[in-house]
Design a protein around this motif. Structure first.
Motif: not given
Length: 190
Positions: A2-11
């Motif tokens: 999901t977009d949330e997990t991608r954003a969390a990994r990017r962060d």
């Protein structure tokens, strides 16, 4: 994903980069990557300055190259360089001392000193005979004091005679002293 997990990994990756940046790990990695080129540059600069000119051993073969590899080479070099003695088992040390005793006695000028050295050697041999030790067996026998001192006297006399012969030969080879100019005049009658 999901977009949330991608954003969390990017962060999380950004946080990791920031942590490395602050801790200096990235700088150390960069130094390690460029270390070989830096070393090569330092060598080139030193060669240009002439730091490697006239080094000891230049043009000579490397000592020990081509021989069988000895795993204890560094211990042997250390013993040789530092002139370490006394690491032999007592039986071998006494055997070595027995072989060198006559040369050691020849350094003495008085018979009492030579006698004391032979008696001390004999006492150590007897002590080693009655002391259980590890290592090879003791085969060194005590020396006969009178016979050893007779040999010492004979060698001392030979050295003195050789010295007398050398002094006589040197005196015979020396030119006659020149007469001084004032003595020559008087001798000719002028």
């Amino acid at each position: 994903m999901t977009d949330e997990t991608r954003a969390a990994r990017r962060d999380q990756a950004a946080d990791e980069r920031e942590r490395r940046k602050r801790s200096g790990q990235s700088a150390a990695a960069a130094r390690i990557q460029h270390q070989s080129s830096w070393v090569d540059q330092q060598i080139r600069v030193a060669m240009a300055r002439g730091d490697f000119d006239d080094l000891p051993g230049a043009g000579k073969p490397i000592q020990g190259l081509g021989t069988d590899h000895d795993p204890d080479w560094w211990v042997k070099k250390l013993v040789e360089r530092e002139q370490i003695t006394g690491v032999l088992p007592p039986s071998l040390a006494l055997r070595k001392e027995d072989a060198e005793l006559d040369a050691r006695l020849d350094t003495f000028t008085m018979e009492a000193e030579a006698r004391r050295a032979v008696e001390d050697f004999n006492a150590r041999v007897l002590h080693a005979r009655y002391t259980p030790t590890d290592g090879p067996p003791l085969i060194t026998m005590p020396r006969d004091v009178d016979a050893t001192l007779a040999g010492w006297r004979a060698r001392r006399e030979e050295r003195r005679e050789a010295q007398r012969r050398a002094l006589a030969a040197q005196a015979a080879a020396a030119p006659a002293p020149r007469r001084r100019w004032w003595r020559r005049r008087r001798a000719t009658g002028s």
